[in-house]
Each structure stands twice: as structure tokens, then as C-alpha cells.
Design a protein around this motif. Structure first.
Motif, PDB file in Angstrom:
ATOM      1  N   LYS A 186       0.896  -1.256   0.043  1.00  0.00           N
ATOM      2  CA  LYS A 186      -0.105  -0.011   0.020  1.00  0.00           C
ATOM      3  C   LYS A 186       0.833   1.430  -0.056  1.00  0.00           C
ATOM      4  N   GLY A 187       2.116   1.111   0.596  1.00  0.00           N
ATOM      5  CA  GLY A 187       2.887   2.537   0.627  1.00  0.00           C
ATOM      6  C   GLY A 187       3.653   2.625  -0.749  1.00  0.00           C
ATOM      7  N   LEU A 188       3.545   1.518  -1.759  1.00  0.00           N
ATOM      8  CA  LEU A 188       4.056   1.925  -2.898  1.00  0.00           C
ATOM      9  C   LEU A 188       3.050   2.376  -3.962  1.00  0.00           C
ATOM     10  N   THR A 189       1.786   2.441  -3.589  1.00  0.00           N
ATOM     11  CA  THR A 189       0.626   2.648  -4.425  1.00  0.00           C
ATOM     12  C   THR A 189       0.763   4.099  -5.254  1.00  0.00           C
ATOM     13  N   GLY A 190       0.802   3.983  -6.488  1.00  0.00           N
ATOM     14  CA  GLY A 190       0.836   5.183  -7.390  1.00  0.00           C
ATOM     15  C   GLY A 190       2.180   4.976  -8.271  1.00  0.00           C
ATOM     16  N   ALA A 191       2.922   4.057  -8.067  1.00  0.00           N
ATOM     17  CA  ALA A 191       4.135   4.074  -8.677  1.00  0.00           C
ATOM     18  C   ALA A 191       4.151   2.822  -9.725  1.00  0.00           C
ATOM     19  N   GLU A 192       4.915   3.061 -10.915  1.00  0.00           N
ATOM     20  CA  GLU A 192       4.982   1.825 -11.817  1.00  0.00           C
ATOM     21  C   GLU A 192       6.372   1.440 -11.938  1.00  0.00           C
ATOM     22  N   PHE A 193       6.756   0.161 -11.745  1.00  0.00           N
ATOM     23  CA  PHE A 193       8.089  -0.314 -11.880  1.00  0.00           C
ATOM     24  C   PHE A 193       8.343  -1.150 -12.920  1.00  0.00           C
ATOM     25  N   ALA A 194       9.690  -1.350 -13.273  1.00  0.00           N
ATOM     26  CA  ALA A 194      10.354  -2.127 -14.297  1.00  0.00           C
ATOM     27  C   ALA A 194      11.555  -2.399 -14.139  1.00  0.00           C
ATOM     28  N   ASN A 251      15.463  -3.767   3.082  1.00  0.00           N
ATOM     29  CA  ASN A 251      15.630  -4.331   4.348  1.00  0.00           C
ATOM     30  C   ASN A 251      16.772  -5.306   4.520  1.00  0.00           C
ATOM     31  N   ARG A 252      17.952  -4.432   3.726  1.00  0.00           N
ATOM     32  CA  ARG A 252      19.333  -5.204   3.779  1.00  0.00           C
ATOM     33  C   ARG A 252      19.499  -6.334   2.913  1.00  0.00           C
ATOM     34  N   SER A 293       6.855  -5.284   7.987  1.00  0.00           N
ATOM     35  CA  SER A 293       6.043  -4.202   8.676  1.00  0.00           C
ATOM     36  C   SER A 293       6.617  -2.893   8.308  1.00  0.00           C
ATOM     37  N   VAL A 294       7.816  -2.902   8.037  1.00  0.00           N
ATOM     38  CA  VAL A 294       8.500  -1.567   7.604  1.00  0.00           C
ATOM     39  C   VAL A 294       9.342  -1.997   6.671  1.00  0.00           C
ATOM     40  N   LEU A 295       9.281  -1.015   5.351  1.00  0.00           N
ATOM     41  CA  LEU A 295      10.174  -1.311   4.281  1.00  0.00           C
ATOM     42  C   LEU A 295      11.193  -0.075   4.334  1.00  0.00           C
ATOM     43  N   ALA A 296      12.541  -0.714   4.355  1.00  0.00           N
ATOM     44  CA  ALA A 296      13.719   0.292   4.024  1.00  0.00           C
ATOM     45  C   ALA A 296      14.371  -0.064   2.814  1.00  0.00           C
ATOM     46  N   LEU A 297      14.037   1.254   1.826  1.00  0.00           N
ATOM     47  CA  LEU A 297      14.216   1.020   0.573  1.00  0.00           C
ATOM     48  C   LEU A 297      15.645   1.675   0.256  1.00  0.00           C
ATOM     49  N   GLU A 298      16.259   0.791  -0.435  1.00  0.00           N
ATOM     50  CA  GLU A 298      17.748   1.455  -0.592  1.00  0.00           C
ATOM     51  C   GLU A 298      17.521   1.954  -1.937  1.00  0.00           C
ATOM     52  N   ILE A 299      17.941   3.092  -2.405  1.00  0.00           N
ATOM     53  CA  ILE A 299      17.520   3.747  -3.482  1.00  0.00           C
ATOM     54  C   ILE A 299      18.867   4.221  -4.273  1.00  0.00           C
ATOM     55  N   LYS A 300      19.010   4.194  -5.470  1.00  0.00           N
ATOM     56  CA  LYS A 300      20.120   4.752  -6.462  1.00  0.00           C
ATOM     57  C   LYS A 300      19.383   5.780  -6.962  1.00  0.00           C
ATOM     58  N   ILE A 342       9.233   3.175   4.658  1.00  0.00           N
ATOM     59  CA  ILE A 342       7.845   3.130   4.343  1.00  0.00           C
ATOM     60  C   ILE A 342       7.145   2.108   5.408  1.00  0.00           C
ATOM     61  N   ARG A 343       6.099   2.668   6.110  1.00  0.00           N
ATOM     62  CA  ARG A 343       5.312   1.952   6.873  1.00  0.00           C
ATOM     63  C   ARG A 343       4.011   1.663   6.436  1.00  0.00           C
TER      64      ARG A 343
END
Length: 455
Positions: A373-381, A418-419, A437-444, A454-455
Motif C-alpha cells: 500500500k505504501g508503493l501505491t501510485g508507482a509503476e516499476f520495471a 531491508n538490507r 511491517s517496515v520497508l527500508a528501501l535502498e534507492i539509487k 515506508i510503513r
């Protein structure tokens, strides 16, 4: 007017349809009056241990919006929708294609919606299985058996070399009876337009296959896999001698992509067209009606870059003849994006060849709404940047969406969660399936590395 009785049926079997198993008949003698009697038994003794039975459990979830009047009377905290879960069970078949790693190929519809997958081996052992990935559009899924040893795998044949009239043997678990073997011939090749799957290039056989045979093996007399049984045509889903299997070459290509990317990285040629009939063939100087007629080449497509034109007749892929436009579409889609293929073409009555590097289908992009639900609105590839870093790229982002509020931006590349490293959509899905329960996204992001929580 009554609807016709002939229907296409997927072969997975609901568990409520199981009936008591029957006992096997005695084997025929190998010789009579000192003369050898033909028998499939020696081949089957080597092959049948590679065909397994699959049992699944899951829940059908239905959602119904609650009328606003209910929320008016019971307050704003009353749920906006009612969710109902209905447990279900099902049966199917599968084929071990890698004994060392425990990989099993089956149909997507066999395991669709499964929360638990159990596999029964030919020797009676039961082991659990993990879903590596699947492709609904071609109806293929890849499983990995957990803690299973002493497996037998089946050798994969070149299904492009099949001919109508070749003998075929179907092995599977019809009606939950247990492993069953039937035989027949290849009745037709390159069947499409049946509206069973999105990409159709079926082997048609008269070997008796029934409900529960989904995911089972279609083999030749050498005991090599030539197809995965997937559907039947018959009254009320019963066998009338017309069954369909996904060709082994398609199965191999799709399985390799699922292993590498976690999903099917579908290839796109960029042409529109249709089947070639006698009138078209004669008008364009072609002597037979086998091939795919190109009516339009899309701008900036792989086909246009390679030099294909409207009016071309595509007759082969990598030296193997194709019969129909449906066969062309299915083979191109399952070869994989980035692959270079050699197309045989007839243009103005002359034979030509073109090397085409397939582009990636836009359908490989995934909306994140159902991932978390915390990623709603995004599109991935899936993506690989200029530094060779693999990850999941944010290809589009809705303004003021949940994902945008958490700080995600278009162009971000998710490389960790999450590592744990994330190299593709398959790995992202697998990590999110654990419902952290918690998403720790590593982003470039550009040249920087950052974390979004993201919770």
C-alpha cells in the motif's frame, strides 16, 4: 439458442472432483512365441519418475463495497468494504526439469492463488514447493522443491523439429487418480486463435488427456519432453481426442527468463499483421500459404530498425519455418527482450534475411498498487544502468500518491529492501510477500544512494 457443448478447458482439477484410484493392469509380455513385442515400458520406466502430482491450497478473496448508509449509521470507522475469504484446493501435474536444483515446470493456472504448494513424487514422497515465478499470458510457472533429493529430470527436446504424425505420450494426474500414461500422435502444430491463452502456439495431440493433466508431460518415443499439457477441447471438459500442449522450446525459454529475471522479459518485434491465405500469397509472389503476413511496421520498432516493411511475409525464425502469424507472435514474445533473431522473409517474391534485436514489451512494467500500500501510485520495471547496476526502476509516479508522499521519485532505482539486494521485480515481489511491517528501501538516485522508510 443453446450454447455449443464444445468448450476449451484448463486441465487443473478441483479437489472435490477426485474419485477413488483404480488398479493398474498387468504389463504386456515383451515377447510372444520368441518374437519381440513393441512396448513403451522401458522408456516410461526412465521418464515417469520425472512427472509429479501437485496439490495446492489457497483462498479466493472477494471484496464488496459497503453502502454509504451503513457508514452513516455505524460511523466513519465502519469498514468501507467487506472482505470474504473462501478456501479452495486444487490438483495438477508438473515436470522435473532440473534434478540437482529441484526445479519443476507446471502451468500458471495450476498454482494461481496458491498459499501452499505440495508436490508428490512418483515414488510417493511428498515435499513442499516454492513458487519461483510464473507467466499468466503463456500459462507457465516454475517451482523449486524444498529439501528433495534423488530426483529424476526429463530431457527437453527441440519441439521445432516435430512433425504431424509423430508419436506422443502424455503423462499426468488426471482426475486425481495418480500417475497415468496415454499415447497418440501429433495431430497438428502451431495451433492459435483458440483464446485459451494470450500467446498460443500449441501442439495438438489425440493422446487422451483430461482434467488434472495440467502441467504434465507430453513426450516423444525417446522419452524427451516435447510439450507441457495445458488444455482440452471437449464436451463439458471431457476428452474427445483433442488436447493442447505448450511446445518445449517455449517452456525452456520462459523458464530461463523466470530464473534470470524473476519474471518473463517479453520480446517485441513491432509488427501488425495476420494469417497468410492463398490470395495474399499469390499477390505477393509467394508459392505457399505458410507464413506471417506483415500489414504494418510500427515506427521506431525493432522491425523498422532492422529494415522490415509492410507487405513482407515472415517465413522463418532462426532457420525454423513458421506457419502462422499466431506462431510468430508467440515465439517472439517468449524468446525474450534483447535477443537477436534471424528472420526469413519473402519480399516481392525474393527471399531475404534480417537480423532483429527484440525490444522489451511495455507489458513488463508492473503497477505497484498490489505490491504494498505504501508503493501505491508507482509503476516499476526491471533495469540495468550504465554502471551495470541491476534493480527495479520507478518508470512513472502519480502526483500526490502514497508512494510520492513517502518520497519516491520517477527515475529512482530500488537496489535493496531491508538490507537484502533487489535486482529485479521477482526479487522485490518475493521480499514483499513476507509482508514486512517496515520497508527500508535502498534507492539509487542519480549518483547518490539513499534510504526511504515506508510503513
Amino acid at each position: 439458442m443453446k450454447k455449443p457443448l464444445l468448450v476449451f478447458s484448463a486441465l487443473a482439477l478441483g479437489i472435490s472432483s477426485i474419485i477413488a484410484p483404480v488398479t493398474a493392469t498387468a504389463a504386456l509380455p515383451l515377447s510372444v512365441n520368441n518374437q519381440q513385442v513393441p512396448s513403451l515400458a522401458p522408456m516410461l520406466e526412465q521418464v515417469t519418475p520425472a512427472v509429479v502430482s501437485i496439490a495446492i491450497e489457497g483462498k479466493h478473496v472477494s471484496r464488496q463495497r459497503v453502502p454509504e448508509s451503513f457508514r452513516f449509521f455505524f460511523g466513519p470507522d465502519f469498514p468501507a468494504e467487506q472482505v470474504q475469504e473462501q478456501p479452495f484446493r486444487g490438483l495438477g501435474s508438473g515436470v522435473v526439469v532440473d534434478a540437482k536444483k529441484g526445479y519443476v515446470v507446471t502451468n500458471h493456472h495450476v498454482i494461481e492463488g496458491a498459499d501452499k504448494i505440495m508436490v508428490q513424487l512418483a515414488d510417493g514422497r511428498e515435499v513442499s514447493a516454492e513458487l519461483i515465478g510464473s507467466d499468466k499470458m503463456s500459462d507457465i510457472a516454475l517451482l523449486k522443491l524444498e529439501d528433495a533429493d534423488n530426483l529424476t529430470e526429463i530431457k527437453i527436446a527441440d519441439s521445432d523439429s516435430l512433425r504431424v504424425g509423430d508419436f506422443a505420450v502424455a503423462i499426468g494426474n488426471p482426475f486425481g487418480l495418480g500417475q497415468t500414461v496415454t499415447s497418440g500422435i501429433i495431430s497438428a502444430l502451431g495451433r492459435s486463435g483458440l483464446n485459451i491463452e494470450n500467446f498460443e502456439n500449441f501442439i495438438q495431440t489425440d493422446a487422451a488427456i483430461n482434467s488434472g493433466n495440467s502441467g504434465g508431460a507430453l513426450v516423444n518415443l525417446n522419452g524427451e519432453l516435447i510439450g507441457i499439457n495445458t488444455a482440452i477441447l471437449g464436451p463439458n471438459g471431457g476428452n474427445v481426442g483433442i488436447g493442447f500442449a505448450i511446445p518445449a522450446n517455449m517452456v525452456k525459454n520462459l523458464s530461463e527468463q523466470i530464473l534470470e529475471f524473476g519474471e518473463v522479459k517479453r520480446g517485441v518485434l513491432g509488427v501488425q499483421g495476420g494469417e497468410l491465405n492463398n490470395e495474399l500469397a499469390e499477390a505477393f509472389g509467394y508459392e505457399t500459404n505458410h507464413g506471417a503476413f506483415v500489414s504494418q511496421v510500427m515506427p521506431d520498432s525493432a522491425a523498422q530498425k532492422a529494415g522490415l516493411k509492410a507487405g513482407d511475409i515472415i517465413t522463418s525464425i532462426n532457420g525454423k519455418a513458421i506457419r502462422t502469424f499466431g506462431e510468430l507472435r508467440a515465439k517472439i514474445a517468449t524468446l525474450g527482450a534483447g535477443k537477436t533473431v534471424k528472420l526469413g522473409v519473402v519480399r516481392d517474391g525474393k527471399k531475404k534475411e534480417f537480423n532483429v534485436t527484440l525490444q522489451e514489451s511495455a507489458q513488463t512494467k508492473v503497477k505497484a498498487d498490489n505490491l504494498h500500500k505504501g508503493l501505491t501510485g508507482a509503476e516499476f520495471a526491471n533495469t540495468t544502468n550504465s554502471d551495470g547496476v541491476k534493480g527495479v526502476k520507478v518508470t512513472s509516479l502519480e502526483e500526490r500518491s502514497m508512494a510520492a508522499r513517502y518520497g519516491l521519485e520517477k527515475g529512482d532505482i530500488i537496489i535493496g529492501l531491508n538490507r537484502s539486494p533487489i535486482r529485479n521485480l521477482g526479487e522485490l515481489r518475493k521480499a514483499l510477500d513476507k509482508q514486512p511491517s517496515v520497508l527500508a528501501l535502498e534507492i539509487k538516485r542519480d549518483d547518490a544512494i539513499l534510504y526511504l522508510v515506508i510503513r
